[in-house]
Design an enzyme around this catalytic site. Sequence first.
Site, PDB file in Angstrom:
ATOM      1  N   TYR A   7       1.064  -1.063  -0.032  1.00  0.00           N
ATOM      2  CA  TYR A   7      -0.334   0.130   0.054  1.00  0.00           C
ATOM      3  C   TYR A   7       0.512   1.656   0.003  1.00  0.00           C
ATOM      4  O   TYR A   7       2.019   1.231   0.721  1.00  0.00           O
ATOM      5  CB  TYR A   7      -1.076  -0.046   1.623  1.00  0.00           C
ATOM      6  CG  TYR A   7      -1.834   1.413   1.550  1.00  0.00           C
ATOM      7  CD1 TYR A   7      -3.333   1.096   0.841  1.00  0.00           C
ATOM      8  CD2 TYR A   7      -2.010   2.465   2.807  1.00  0.00           C
ATOM      9  CE1 TYR A   7      -3.381   2.676   0.620  1.00  0.00           C
ATOM     10  CE2 TYR A   7      -2.681   2.758   2.172  1.00  0.00           C
ATOM     11  CZ  TYR A   7      -3.738   3.344   1.643  1.00  0.00           C
ATOM     12  OH  TYR A   7      -3.779   4.891   1.403  1.00  0.00           O
ATOM     13  N   ASP A  53       9.424   3.268   0.023  1.00  0.00           N
ATOM     14  CA  ASP A  53       8.457   3.567   0.627  1.00  0.00           C
ATOM     15  C   ASP A  53       8.449   3.138   1.850  1.00  0.00           C
ATOM     16  O   ASP A  53       7.904   2.094   2.738  1.00  0.00           O
ATOM     17  CB  ASP A  53       6.865   3.107   0.085  1.00  0.00           C
ATOM     18  CG  ASP A  53       5.844   3.853   1.243  1.00  0.00           C
ATOM     19  OD1 ASP A  53       6.006   4.380   1.693  1.00  0.00           O
ATOM     20  OD2 ASP A  53       4.471   3.621   0.849  1.00  0.00           O
ATOM     21  N   LYS A 113       3.994   9.076   8.506  1.00  0.00           N
ATOM     22  CA  LYS A 113       4.571   8.797  10.028  1.00  0.00           C
ATOM     23  C   LYS A 113       4.881   8.356  11.387  1.00  0.00           C
ATOM     24  O   LYS A 113       4.809   9.873  11.413  1.00  0.00           O
ATOM     25  CB  LYS A 113       4.387   6.712  10.045  1.00  0.00           C
ATOM     26  CG  LYS A 113       2.789   6.585   9.439  1.00  0.00           C
ATOM     27  CD  LYS A 113       2.033   5.438   8.976  1.00  0.00           C
ATOM     28  CE  LYS A 113       1.211   4.848   8.088  1.00  0.00           C
ATOM     29  NZ  LYS A 113       1.417   4.426   6.971  1.00  0.00           N
TER      30      LYS A 113
HETATM   31  C1  LIG Z   1       0.230   4.522   6.134  1.00  0.00           C
HETATM   32  C2  LIG Z   1       1.574   4.196   4.683  1.00  0.00           C
HETATM   33  C3  LIG Z   1       1.066   4.808   3.864  1.00  0.00           C
HETATM   34  C4  LIG Z   1      -0.115   6.754   3.560  1.00  0.00           C
HETATM   35  O1  LIG Z   1      -0.033   7.343   4.650  1.00  0.00           O
HETATM   36  P1  LIG Z   1      -0.590   8.354   4.162  1.00  0.00           P
HETATM   37  O2  LIG Z   1       0.097   9.566   5.817  1.00  0.00           O
HETATM   38  O3  LIG Z   1      -1.747   7.470   5.315  1.00  0.00           O
HETATM   39  O4  LIG Z   1      -1.107   9.081   3.319  1.00  0.00           O
HETATM   40  C5  LIG Z   1       2.071   4.797   1.999  1.00  0.00           C
HETATM   41  N1  LIG Z   1       2.905   4.267   2.184  1.00  0.00           N
HETATM   42  C6  LIG Z   1       3.145   2.975   3.355  1.00  0.00           C
HETATM   43  C7  LIG Z   1       3.935   1.838   3.084  1.00  0.00           C
HETATM   44  C8  LIG Z   1       1.492   3.327   4.362  1.00  0.00           C
HETATM   45  O5  LIG Z   1       2.046   2.348   5.323  1.00  0.00           O
END
Ligand SMILES: *Cc1c(COP(=O)(O)O)cnc(C)c1O
Length: 428
Positions: free
Chosen positions: A144, A239, A267
Site C-alpha cells: 500500500y 516506501d 508517520k
Molecule cells: C501509511 C502508509 C502510506 C500512506 O500514508 P498516509 O499518511 O496515510 O497518506 C503510504 N505507504 C505506506 C507504506 C504506509 O504504511
Amino acid sequence: MSRKKSVAAFAHAKELIPGGVNSPARAFGAVGGEPVFIHRAEGAYVYDIDGNRYIDYIGSWGPMILGHRHPEVVDALERALARGTSFGAPTEAESELAGLIIEAIPSVQKVRLVNSGTEATMSAVRLARACTGRDAVIKFAGNYHGHVDSLLVAAGSSAATLAVPNSPGVTQGTVQDTLVLPYNDPEALEAAFQEHGQRIAAVIVEPVAGNMGCVQAQADFREALRGMTQEYGALLIFDEVMTGFRVAYGGAQALLGIQPDLTTLGKIIGGGLPVGAYGGRAEIMDHVLPAGKVFQAGTLSGNPLAAAAGIATLEVLRDTNPYDRLEHLAARLATGLEQAALGAGIPCTLNRVGSMMTLFFNPGPVTDWQTASRSDTRRFARYFWGLLDRGIYMPCSQFEALFVSTAHSEDDIDATVEAASEVLATMG
Ligand SMILES: *Cc1c(COP(=O)(O)O)cnc(C)c1O
C-alpha cells in the site's frame, strides 16, 4: 466492558461523515462491529469516551513509536504553538527536520516535506517519471502506498479487506502505466523488466511490507529489486512511510543494507502530526520546483507544529536509541502470542521485523499477498474482539501490523499475552 457512548457517537458520525470515519481502516469493517471512539491517550494507553482503558498496539497506525504524549514532544509542540501555527514561509525548523532525516538515511541527500504519506509517494512517482522520461511504474500486490490513483491497484490494508483493489473512480487510463507483480517473486520482476524494461520509470516497494500484515522482502527479491532497476535505468523507490525510523533509526534500508534511489517517509517523522517526505540523491531531488521543473507544492507543507513534533520524536529516538529495547519487548510479545495460539491448537504464523508484527491465522509461511490472503479472517475477528473486551487495542484487520512503542512495559506485554491466551483458548 460497556461501549455505549462509542456506539452512539458512531451512529451520529455516520449521519455526517461517510461511514462515520475519516479513514476506512478505522471503521472496524474487517472485524464487523462498531469502532471505539477515543477521548485521550497517554503513554501506552488509549482511553475511550466510555472511560475504558486499552493497551494500544495501533499507535495511530505507526507514528506513535514513543507512545502518546511523550513529554519532549508535548514540550516542543507547546513551544511551537506559542510562536504561531502556520506562516506559509520558510522556517528553520524545516531545515532541522530535513537535516535529521538526511543524517539518519545516507541515500537521502535532499528531502522535501509534505503532509502525508500519500503525497510523498505521489510526488516520488511523478519525480521518477520526470527524471527518466518514462511512464510505467511497477508495484507489488499487497503493498500500500497511500491512495494515489495510479498506485491504488492491488493495494493492501483497508483496500484489501474492503475488497476494492481497484477503487471506482480510478480510471483505466490512470492505471494503464502501473504494472502489478507478486511480492517476493524475483523471477516475475526479471520477466517484467525483460518485457517492459525501456518503459519502466520506477519500482515502488515496501521493503518490509506492513499493509498486508507484516511481510519482509526476502534476500533474493531485494537483490533483484536493486539489480534490475540499476540494469534498466529505472529508479528504486523504497516506501518507508511505515518502516522509516521504525525497524531501525535509518529505516528498512539500514536494516537490509540497500540504497534506494528515492525514499518516502511519513508517520513517525511527524510524531503524531500530519507529515510526509520524499528524498534521495541531490541530482534527482533538484528536479523538483523551484530548483527544477517538477511541480509539487503544499500550503501547509513543513508546518511548524508538525515539524516541531517530528524533530522532537527523531531527536529522542537518536539520543536514546531504544531499538534494542523495542526488539526485546516485541520479541517477548511475538513469542507469547505465537505460543498462545499454538498451545490452543490454532494454526498460525507470526511475522515480525523489530517492533512491527502480525499474527496470521494461517499455517504459513506468509510471504506475499496470495499467502496472506489465505488467513482465517473470521478467526482473526474473534481474536480481535476478545482482546478488545479485555482492554487490548489491536489493529482491526488481519492485514495490518501491530506496533510496540517505547512506552510499553514488560507488564503491558505480559498482560497482553495473558489476555491473548485466554481468548485463543476459547477459539481452538
Ligand atoms: C501509511 C502508509 C502510506 C500512506 O500514508 P498516509 O499518511 O496515510 O497518506 C503510504 N505507504 C505506506 C507504506 C504506509 O504504511
